[in-house]
Write an enzyme that holds these catalytic residues in place. Structure first.
Site, PDB file in Angstrom:
ATOM      1  N   GLU A   1       0.823  -1.214   0.000  1.00  0.00           N
ATOM      2  CA  GLU A   1       0.000   0.000   0.000  1.00  0.00           C
ATOM      3  C   GLU A   1       0.857   1.264   0.000  1.00  0.00           C
ATOM      4  O   GLU A   1       0.594   2.224   0.739  1.00  0.00           O
ATOM      5  CB  GLU A   1      -0.949  -0.007   1.200  1.00  0.00           C
TER       6      GLU A   1
ATOM      7  N   GLU B   1      -6.847  -7.735  -0.762  1.00  0.00           N
ATOM      8  CA  GLU B   1      -7.452  -7.606   0.564  1.00  0.00           C
ATOM      9  C   GLU B   1      -8.915  -7.214   0.448  1.00  0.00           C
ATOM     10  O   GLU B   1      -9.222  -6.078   0.078  1.00  0.00           O
ATOM     11  CB  GLU B   1      -6.718  -6.560   1.423  1.00  0.00           C
TER      12      GLU B   1
END
Length: 838
Positions: A195, A266
C-alpha cells in the site's frame, strides 16, 4: 433506439477490452525444464503450470496461531472452498536482533508454506518487508530504526540495503526448500512493499524512484512467479498492481496494463479492533456480494483479509490494537467456523466454480436491465458455455427482472448467479447455510485450583540521573519491554506547599503516548492514557507532597510501535513535559530537573512469569483489591474436553498475561467502548501451552484490581441454527455441471434447513423450531403470529441423534392445511439445536 445503441456499445467495448487483455501474455521465467512449470499471466487470469483457474484466497498468518492449530485451520479453509492462502512475512520476528535469524516454532515459515501445499492449496507470499498488518512497527525490527541516516520506505541507501538483504534471505530460503510454483511448490505470487501509494506523495520523486527500485529488485530475484504490489497504481512492469478494500468490484480502476489480470489482495471481512472500540462487523451478505461483483467484472483472484485473524500474542500489535485479531472473519480467533459467514461464502465459492469455464474462456458483455439493474454475461456459444450475474444495485428495493425470457426475483443490493444463464444457484442476499452462536463455558476442572497470590512491583525511589529531561520512550525501551521508569527528586519547604487542606498541588505530565502511572514518594497518584486516534495525553492528578525531598516516579507504557505512514522512524512516545501546579510559589516546571531512567520492571527482569522466576520473589495471599502495579499468580489444571480455552479477565484493569511462561498478550478491561463494555474480555489460551495439571498463570496488573472473578473457560459453537423461507434457492450443493449443463444432484431440488454439528458431535436437543413467520436471530428466536404446532416434532424426527440433517421446507410436512392462519403468508422455518457428545 438509444437503449439498443447503448447496449451494443457496452457489449462491443467489453469484448474489445477482453480481446486486447488476453492477446498479450507475460511469461515469468521458470527455474525448471518444461514449458508448463511456473506461473504466467495475461489480462484474463494467472496461468499456473499451464492451466487457468479462478482463485479464491484467504489470509492466514502463521504468527497469529500456534503451529498445532495450523493444519486444522488450513483444512477448514480448504473445506470452505479456498484454493489459495495468503500470508505476510514478519521481519521483526525472523530477525529480532540484527544478523540473528529465527524460524522456529510459531515462526516456522517454511513449515507453514509446506503445510499449505500438503493441503492442496497455493500460497501468496507477501514479503513486504513493510507489511503494516496492525503488527508492531509494521513488521520492521527495532534495530532498523537505529541505523544511522536511515529513512524508511524511500530512495534511501541504508534502508534499501537492509530491505534487499532481508528479501534475498527470504527468497533464498523459499528456493532452497523448492517452495515456488516454478520448482513444483505452492507459492504462485509474491508481494513487494505494501500500500505504498498512501505514503508515496510524502517522498515525492524519491518515492517514485523507490517504487521502481523495489519492483526491479524483486523481479531480479528470479522466482519464476509474478510479483505484485497492492494499491500501487504505478507498479512497474512486469509487477502487477492489485486492489485492497471492501468493494474493489466498484472502486478498482483496473490493472495499469491490459496484459495484467485483476487481482484483489485484501477484501476486509470486518475491521480490526483497537482498545476502546465497539464491536466491528461485516454482514456475510455484503461480503458475498462484493466477491460476486468482482468476478462478474473480470476479476480472477479475490482474497479475504482475514480468513482467520487469530491472536496477537505477546507484544506483537501496533498501538492500541486488541490481542484478538479479526475475530469476525469466517474462522474466528479460536479457529471455529463463524456461521453463516463461513457457510455463505462456501456456497458462493461453489457457485463461482460452476461458472469457471465461462469466466475463464467466455466473452464478457453487459446488459442493462433497467434502473439499477444489470446482467453481466460470460458466454462462448461454440463451446456451449454461459454464465450470468444478475445484479440489483438498489440498496432498498427488491426487484423482478426479465432475462432471456424468464423472470427472476432479486432482493435488494444482491447478485444472483446463473452458471448456465438460466438456473439460479445462489443469491448473495439469501443465506441458506446454517448459523451458529459462540458459547463460553466455565470449566469446573480448571477453576477448582484458582487460589491467587500477589507480589507488589518495586517502585524505584531514586535512579541515577542520566539526563536533564525525560528520554523518549521508544528509544529508551528499544522494543524490549512496554515499560520505562522516570524518576526525579524535588525539595520543598513548608512555605512552598498550600496551607489549606482543601487545596492540593497537581502533577501535570504531557505525554506523547501511550499510557502512564504516577507515584509520589512511592504512593500511587493516578494514571492516564491516550487512544488509537490520539496517542498524546495529559496526566493531571492531585498529589500529596511533604516538606523536604519528594520523589516523583513515572512509569511510561507503550501499546506497540507505529505500523503505518511516512517517517515511522521519527515517531515518538513518552513524557515531554512535567510540572507541578498549585504551589504557593506558582507552577514549577520539572522537565529539566534531572531524571533517572530504568528500562522495564523488576518482575520482568526476574521473569516472575516463569516457574523458576516466580520463586525469586515473595508472594502473599490475595484477600482484597490489590494496589496498582502488582503481579498475581495462580495454578490451574487443564480444562476438560478438547474445546479451545480462554480466560475472562473480569475484575482486572490493564496489563499483561502469561501462561506457563508464554505471553498471551495485553489485556485492557478498564478502557470501555462507547457501549460501556471492554473491547475484549476473553483471551485465548492455546491448548498447546497447557499441561494436564498445575499450569502457572501470571498477571501483571497496572491498576488497582482483584483477580478473584477471573475464570477459565472452554469455547464452542455448539448452538447451531437455520432460518430458511419457502421459494428461496436450494443450496448450491444441489447442483452440478455435466457436459456444459447445470443438473440437480437430488431428485427434488427444494429449499431445506441443513444443519451440521462441529467436530463429529451430534444433535442432542432441539431448543427452538417454528414453521410460520418466526422472528429474531440465532440464539434469540421467538415465535411470530403464525407457527405450525408440530414444528418441533418434525425437526426432532429429522435431526435428533444425528451429526447432520436436512429438514425440507414443505407445508405438507409441517401439516399446514387449507384455511390455516399460516396458509397465505410466505412461510419460513427457524430452527435452533444444541450439539454435544453422548
Amino acid at each position: 433506439m438509444e437503449m439498443i445503441l447503448r447496449r451494443f456499445l457496452a457489449i462491443t467495448f467489453t469484448t474489445l477490452f477482453f480481446f486486447l487483455a488476453s492477446s498479450s501474455s507475460s511469461k515469468v521465467e521458470s527455474h525448471q525444464k518444461g514449458d508448463k512449470l511456473g506461473v504466467s499471466y495475461d489480462g484474463r487470469s494467472l496461468i499456473i503450470n499451464g492451466k487457468r483457474d479462478i482463485l479464491l484466497s484467504g489470509s492466514i498468518h502463521y504468527t497469529r496461531s500456534h503451529p498445532d492449530m495450523w493444519s486444522d485451520i488450513l483444512q477448514k479453509a480448504r473445506s470452505g472452498g479456498l484454493n489459495v492462502i495468503q500470508t505476510y512475512v514478519f521481519w521483526n520476528v525472523h530477525e529480532p536482533v540484527q544478523g540473528h535469524y529465527h524460524f522456529q516454532g510459531q515462526y516456522d515459515l517454511v513449515k507453514f508454506i509446506k503445510m499449505i501445499g500438503k493441503h492442496g492449496m497455493y500460497a501468496t507470499l507477501r514479503v513486504g518487508p513493510f507489511i503494516e498488518a496492525e503488527w508492531n512497527h509494521g513488521g520492521f525490527p527495532y534495530w532498523l530504526r537505529e541505523i544511522r541516516n536511515i529513512t524508511f520506505r524511500t530512495d534511501n541507501p541504508p534502508f534499501k540495503y537492509y530491505m534487499k538483504k532481508f528479501v534475498q534471505m527470504i527468497i533464498h530460503k523459499m528456493k532452497e526448500n523448492n517452495l515456488f510454483a516454478s520448482q513444483g511448490g505452492p507459492i504462485i505470487l509474491s508481494q513487494i512493499e505494501n500500500e505504498y501509494n498512501t505514503v508515496e506523495p510524502a517522498f515525492k520523486e524519491s518515492g517514485t524512484r523507490y517504487v521502481h527500485w523495489a519492483g526491479t529488485m524483486a523481479v531480479d530475484q528470479k522466482t519464476g512467479v509474478p510479483w505484485i504490489m497492492c494499491k500501487q497504481r504505478d507498479a512497474p512492469d512486469p509487477v502487477i498492481n492489485t486492489c485492497n478494500g471492501r468493494n474493489c468490484g466498484d472502486t478498482f480502476t483496473g490493472p495499469n496494463r491490459p496484459n495484467k489480470p485483476s487481482l484483489w489482495t485484501e477484501n476486509w471481512t470486518a475491521q480490526y479492533r483497537v482498545f476502546g472500540d465497539p464491536p466491528s462487523q461485516r454482514a456475510a451478505e455484503d461480503l458475498a456480494r462484493s466477491v460476486a461483483r468482482w468476478f462478474s467484472k473480470n476479476g480472477t483472484l479475490a482474497n479475504y483479509y482475514m480468513y482467520h485473524g487469530g491472536t496477537n500474542f505477546g507484544r506483537s500489535t501496533s498501538p492500541f490494537v486488541t490481542t484478538r485479531y479479526y475475530d469476525e472473519a469466517p474462522l474466528d480467533e479460536y479457529g471455529l467456523l463463524r456461521e453463516p459467514k463461513w457457510g455463505h461464502l462456501k456456497d458462493l465459492h461453489g457457485a463461482l466454480r460452476l461458472c469457471k469455464k465461462a469466466l475463464l474462456w467466455g466473452v464478457p458483455s453487459t446488459l442493462d436491465l433497467g434502473k439499477d439493474l444489470e446482467a453481466r454475461i460470460y458466454e462462448k456459444p461454440s463451446k456451449g458455455i454461459c454464465a450470468a450475474f444478475l445484479a440489483n444495485n438498489n440498496t432498498r428495493m427488491q426487484r423482478i427482472v426479465k432475462f432471456r425470457g424468464k423472470e427472476y426475483y432479486l432482493p435488494e443490493h444482491s447478485i444472483s448467479i446463473l452458471p448456465d444463464c438460466n438456473t439460479v444457484v445462489y443469491n448473495t442476499m439469501t443465506i441458506v447455510s446454517q448459523h451458529n452462536v459462540r458459547n463460553y463455558v466455565r470449566s469446573e476442572v480448571a477453576n477448582k485450583k484458582l487460589k491467587w497470590e500477589m507480589y507488589k512491583e518495586v517502585v524505584p525511589s531514586k535512579l541515577k540521573e542520566t539526563s536533564k529531561n525525560p528520554l523518549e520512550l521508544y528509544g529508551l525501551t528499544q522494543d524490549r519491554t512496554d515499560y520505562g521508569w522516570y524518576t526525579t527528586i524535588i525539595e520543598f519547604n513548608e512555605h512552598d506547599l498550600p496551607k489549606r487542606k482543601d487545596i492540593r498541588p497537581v502533577l501535570r505530565v504531557a505525554s506523547l503516548g501511550h499510557a502512564m502511572l504516577a507515584f509520589i514518594n512511592g504512593e500511587f497518584a493516578g494514571s492516564a492514557h491516550g487512544s488509537n486516534v490520539e496517542k498524546s495525553f495529559i496526566l493531571q492528578k492531585p498529589v500529596n507532597l511533604k516538606p523536604g525531598n519528594n520523589t516523583i516516579a513515572l512509569l511510561g507504557s507503550l501499546m506497540g510501535l507505529p505500523d503505518s505512514g511516512a517517517y515511522m522512524e521519527h515517531r515518538y512516545a513518552g513524557p515531554r513535559g512535567v510540572s507541578i501546579l498549585g504551589l504557593n510559589t506558582g507552577t514549577l516546571d520539572l522537565t529539566f530537573n534531572g531524571w533517572g531512567h530504568q528500562v522495564g520492571l523488576a518482575g520482568e527482569k526476574n521473569k516472575v512469569y516463569t516457574e523458576e522466576g516466580s520463586k525469586k520473589v515473595k508472594w502473599t495471599k490475595v484477600d482484597k483489591e490489590g494496589p496498582a502495579l502488582t503481579w498475581y499468580k495462580a495454578y490451574f489444571d487443564a480444562p476438560e474436553g478438547d474445546d479451545p480455552v480462554a480466560v475472562t479477565m473480569t475484575g482486572m484493569g490493564k496489563g499483561m498475561l502469561w501462561i506457563n511462561g508464554n505471553n498471551i498478550g495485553r489485556y485492557w478491561m478498564s478502557y470501555l467502548s462507547p457501549l460501556g463494555k471492554p473491547s475484549q474480555s476473553e483471551y485465548h489460551i492455546p491448548r498447546a501451552y497447557l499441561r494436564s495439571s498445575n499450569n502457572l498463570m501470571v498477571i501483571l496488573e497496572e491498576e488497582r484490581a482483584n483477580p478473584e472473578k477471573i475464570q477459565i473457560l472452554t469455547v464452542n459453537r455448539d448452538t447451531i441454527c437455520s432460518h430458511i423461507a419457502e421459494n428461496e434457492p436450494a443450496s448450491v450443493r444441489s447442483w452440478r455441471r455435466k457436459n456444459g449443463n447445470i443438473l440437480p444432484v437430488v431428485d427434488n431440488v427444494q429449499p431445506a434447513a441443513q444443519l451440521m454439528c462441529p467436530n463429529h458431535k451430534k444433535i442432542i436437543a432441539v431448543d427452538f423450531a417454528s414453521f410460520g413467520n418466526p422472528e429474531g436471530v440465532c440464539g434469540g428466536y421467538v415465535l411470530g403470529k403464525c407457527s405450525s404446532s408440530n414444528s418441533k416434532k418434525v425437526v426432532e424426527q429429522h435431526c435428533l441423534g444425528k451429526t447432520r440433517c436436512s429438514v425440507p421446507i414443505d407445508k405438507k410436512l409441517f401439516g399446514t392445511k387449507q384455511g390455516d392462519e399460516c396458509e397465505d403468508i410466505r412461510q419460513a422455518l427457524a430452527v435452533q439445536v444444541k450439539c454435544g457428545k453422548h
